[in-house]
Write a protein that holds these residues in place. Structure first.
Motif, PDB file in Angstrom:
ATOM      1  N   UNK A 131     -18.856  62.526  25.222  1.00 45.11           N
ATOM      2  CA  UNK A 131     -18.043  63.631  24.704  1.00 45.11           C
ATOM      3  C   UNK A 131     -16.910  63.135  23.805  1.00 45.11           C
ATOM      4  N   UNK A 132     -16.235  62.082  24.222  1.00 44.16           N
ATOM      5  CA  UNK A 132     -15.100  61.559  23.466  1.00 44.16           C
ATOM      6  C   UNK A 132     -13.829  62.338  23.733  1.00 44.16           C
ATOM      7  N   UNK A 133     -12.705  61.762  23.296  1.00 41.92           N
ATOM      8  CA  UNK A 133     -11.392  62.413  23.435  1.00 41.92           C
ATOM      9  C   UNK A 133     -11.053  62.721  24.897  1.00 41.92           C
ATOM     10  N   UNK A 134     -11.355  61.784  25.778  1.00 39.15           N
ATOM     11  CA  UNK A 134     -11.084  61.990  27.192  1.00 39.15           C
ATOM     12  C   UNK A 134      -9.596  61.861  27.481  1.00 39.15           C
ATOM     13  N   UNK A 160     -12.806  59.658  14.816  1.00 40.69           N
ATOM     14  CA  UNK A 160     -13.515  60.884  15.159  1.00 40.69           C
ATOM     15  C   UNK A 160     -14.767  61.075  14.302  1.00 40.69           C
ATOM     16  N   UNK A 161     -15.828  60.402  14.663  1.00 39.03           N
ATOM     17  CA  UNK A 161     -17.098  60.644  13.985  1.00 39.03           C
ATOM     18  C   UNK A 161     -17.683  61.973  14.454  1.00 39.03           C
ATOM     19  N   UNK A 162     -18.486  62.590  13.589  1.00 38.03           N
ATOM     20  CA  UNK A 162     -19.130  63.849  13.970  1.00 38.03           C
ATOM     21  C   UNK A 162     -20.452  63.982  13.233  1.00 38.03           C
ATOM     22  N   UNK A 216     -27.559  62.381  15.829  1.00 39.77           N
ATOM     23  CA  UNK A 216     -26.578  62.566  16.901  1.00 39.77           C
ATOM     24  C   UNK A 216     -25.685  61.348  17.067  1.00 39.77           C
ATOM     25  N   UNK A 217     -25.744  60.431  16.103  1.00 43.20           N
ATOM     26  CA  UNK A 217     -25.009  59.170  16.243  1.00 43.20           C
ATOM     27  C   UNK A 217     -23.553  59.350  15.815  1.00 43.20           C
ATOM     28  N   UNK A 218     -22.835  60.107  16.624  1.00 44.60           N
ATOM     29  CA  UNK A 218     -21.417  60.321  16.311  1.00 44.60           C
ATOM     30  C   UNK A 218     -20.511  60.044  17.503  1.00 44.60           C
ATOM     31  N   UNK A 219     -20.935  59.100  18.359  1.00 41.93           N
ATOM     32  CA  UNK A 219     -19.996  58.619  19.380  1.00 41.93           C
ATOM     33  C   UNK A 219     -18.761  58.068  18.678  1.00 41.93           C
ATOM     34  N   UNK A 220     -17.606  58.380  19.210  1.00 40.28           N
ATOM     35  CA  UNK A 220     -16.356  57.941  18.589  1.00 40.28           C
ATOM     36  C   UNK A 220     -16.176  56.434  18.770  1.00 40.28           C
ATOM     37  N   UNK A 221     -15.377  55.848  17.883  1.00 36.06           N
ATOM     38  CA  UNK A 221     -14.992  54.453  18.027  1.00 36.06           C
ATOM     39  C   UNK A 221     -13.595  54.437  18.637  1.00 36.06           C
ATOM     40  N   UNK A 222     -13.501  54.003  19.888  1.00 35.54           N
ATOM     41  CA  UNK A 222     -12.229  54.016  20.599  1.00 35.54           C
ATOM     42  C   UNK A 222     -11.450  52.752  20.272  1.00 35.54           C
TER      43      UNK A 222
END
Length: 495
Positions: A268-271, A279-281, A350-356
């Motif tokens: 989900x990201x942004x936990x 913020x990739x999307x 769907x490859x938009x997991x965020x880079x933390x």
């Protein structure tokens, strides 16, 4: 709608600010007409700020993206990833310890392009106070804090990767500007970063009133996280602890519950644990699908699952929650950026997991490291236990460390950071930071890493190179040397 607006604004920004060019640092001059037309309203300042963030997400000129470089610079010289058969030649050369100035992985152009966007905003945004009466000083301060922090973050990556780089804090805005400048020392760059972050801390907002913005834009907590990291690198432990405490004592962050460790943070990201992430999307996907799925250029080292997390062969249900099905899969896939759950893989669309870039567990372990160096070993062990408990770390990875055993604490914290922050672009910088402390009193950290992870036929050669601290940094890319005669190659690569 918000993301569509961002990318429309980005098109305007790229036309109004600067685009890629062939000169070093990728800086294209602006003419006076463009400056007079653009820097007039608060909306244009906002557009310029969005351009800085968009540049962090990716480039428009086929250069390697910043997120990909952050991953590669932070992982490929460590011991947690191995190249697959589809790895490109430049990557194999790094793994084999055969790094030359022609290696494209040493190309810093995308970093300096984004730095120039930040420099341009810092230079010209204050002028808008005179032309737009609705633009307030508080708004300007917030934008300046964001630009200063992004610039500082990028210089911190550059100084840890190359040690000495050109420190350019003025934008390239005309043909008369001097852009062929010499390198600054590591001390000069770190001093500038910390000065800029002190200024940014005073001006940055605590909240934008929007959850996604609080995670995807610079807040004061982002500034504090970067301060902690830089102070620790500079061996200023008291200030590192103070910066960590600003975040810890804020009450705004916490460790995500064990069962949600993967889904909340990486799917989900942004936990609640997140401090700052790219913020990739669906419109702007990350670079990792090609790296880890399509071609599988990189795999997790077998040592990660077998030795760092370990496996409970008597009870397969008892496992570190951060291991198989979370950070990686048993077949070697790096899963943090591929998985939708423990089994299902994302598609390319769907490859938009965020880079933390920073999260709460990272800050806790940075504080533990600083405490270990300042007589706070007991508290450091409490922090390690807190992170381990959340992750259900296995008993086999527990260490009975005496609180006064600085060397033992250092190793234990490094091990826990490897488990917690696997494949987040931290590993090489963690190893190097701890090895070089007190004039390389722990060089054995790098040697031990090479013994375990270097290709057998290259092991002795790599160890011999690691004995020279100049080898711990990448060379200046050859094209920069050709176009900027004021640059001097890093010492190890002059041979």
């Amino acid at each position: 709608m918000a993301h569509k607006y961002i990318y429309k604004l980005l098109l305007i920004i790229l036309l109004a600010l600067c685009t890629a060019c062939e000169s070093w640092l990728a800086l294209e001059p602006q003419d006076a007409i463009t400056r007079q037309e653009f820097w007039q309203t608060k909306e244009q300042v906002q557009a310029a700020m969005i351009g800085c963030y968009a540049s962090l997400l990716g480039t428009t000129d086929n250069q390697r993206s910043i997120a990909e470089s952050m991953f590669l610079w932070g992982e490929m010289r460590g011991d947690m990833i191995v190249p697959n058969t589809s790895a490109v030649a430049a990557e194999l050369e790094v793994v084999n310890g055969n790094i030359l100035a022609t290696n494209a992985l040493a190309n810093w152009r995308s970093f300096y392009k984004t730095i120039n966007y930040c420099n341009t905003l810092i230079k010209f945004a204050p002028d808008v106070l005179r032309t737009d009466p609705t633009f307030k000083q508080s708004q300007l301060n917030a934008y300046l804090a964001e630009a200063l922090t992004i610039r500082s973050l990028l210089y911190f990556y550059l100084v840890r990767t190359f040690r000495e780089v050109p420190l350019k804090i003025e934008p390239t805005v005309s043909d008369q500007d001097e852009y062929a400048i010499a390198k600054s020392t590591e001390e000069e760059i770190i001093t500038r970063i910390l000065a800029d972050l002190r200024q940014a801390e005073e001006m940055a907002v605590l909240s934008y009133g929007n959850h996604a913005a609080n995670k995807g834009r610079v807040t004061r907590y982002t500034v504090n996280a970067l301060q902690a990291d830089v102070y620790l690198w500079a061996e200023d432990y008291e200030h590192a602890i103070e910066a960590c405490n600003e975040i810890i004592n804020s009450g705004q962050f916490g460790l995500v519950g064990g069962g949600e460790w993967f889904a909340s943070q990486f799917v989900s990201g942004n936990s609640n644990e997140s401090i700052f992430e790219l913020q990739f999307d669906v419109q702007k996907t990350n670079p990792f699908f090609d790296m880890f799925a399509t071609n599988r250029r990189w795999l997790a080292s077998p040592l990660v699952l077998e030795e760092m997390y370990t496996i409970d062969f008597t009870n397969p249900e008892n496992k570190d929650l951060r291991a198989d099905g979370a950070s990686l899969r048993s077949d070697g896939r790096i899963w943090k950026y591929l998985g939708l759950d423990a089994e299902r893989q994302r598609t390319v669309n769907e490859s938009y997991a965020h880079w933390i870039i920073y999260r709460y567990a990272d800050i806790l372990l940075l504080k533990a490291e600083a405490l270990a160096q300042t007589g706070g070993g007991a508290e450091a062990l409490q922090i390690i236990d807190q992170v381990r408990t959340r992750g259900n770390a296995l008993e086999a990875t527990e260490r009975g460390i005496d609180p006064d055993d600085i060397s033992g604490l250092t190793d234990y914290i490094l091990e826990e950071r490897a488990r917690e922050l696997a494949f987040e672009g931290k590993r090489w910088f963690d190893l190097l930071r701890n090895a070089r402390r007190d004039s390389y009193s722990r060089l054995d950290i790098l040697i031990s890493m090479a013994v375990k992870s270097a290709p057998p036929e290259r092991q002795q050669s790599i160890i011999n190179k690691l004995l020279d601290s100049n080898s711990h940094y990448l060379p200046i890319f050859y094209s920069e040397l050709l176009t900027n005669k004021n640059l001097v190659q890093n010492p190890f690569y002059l041979r």
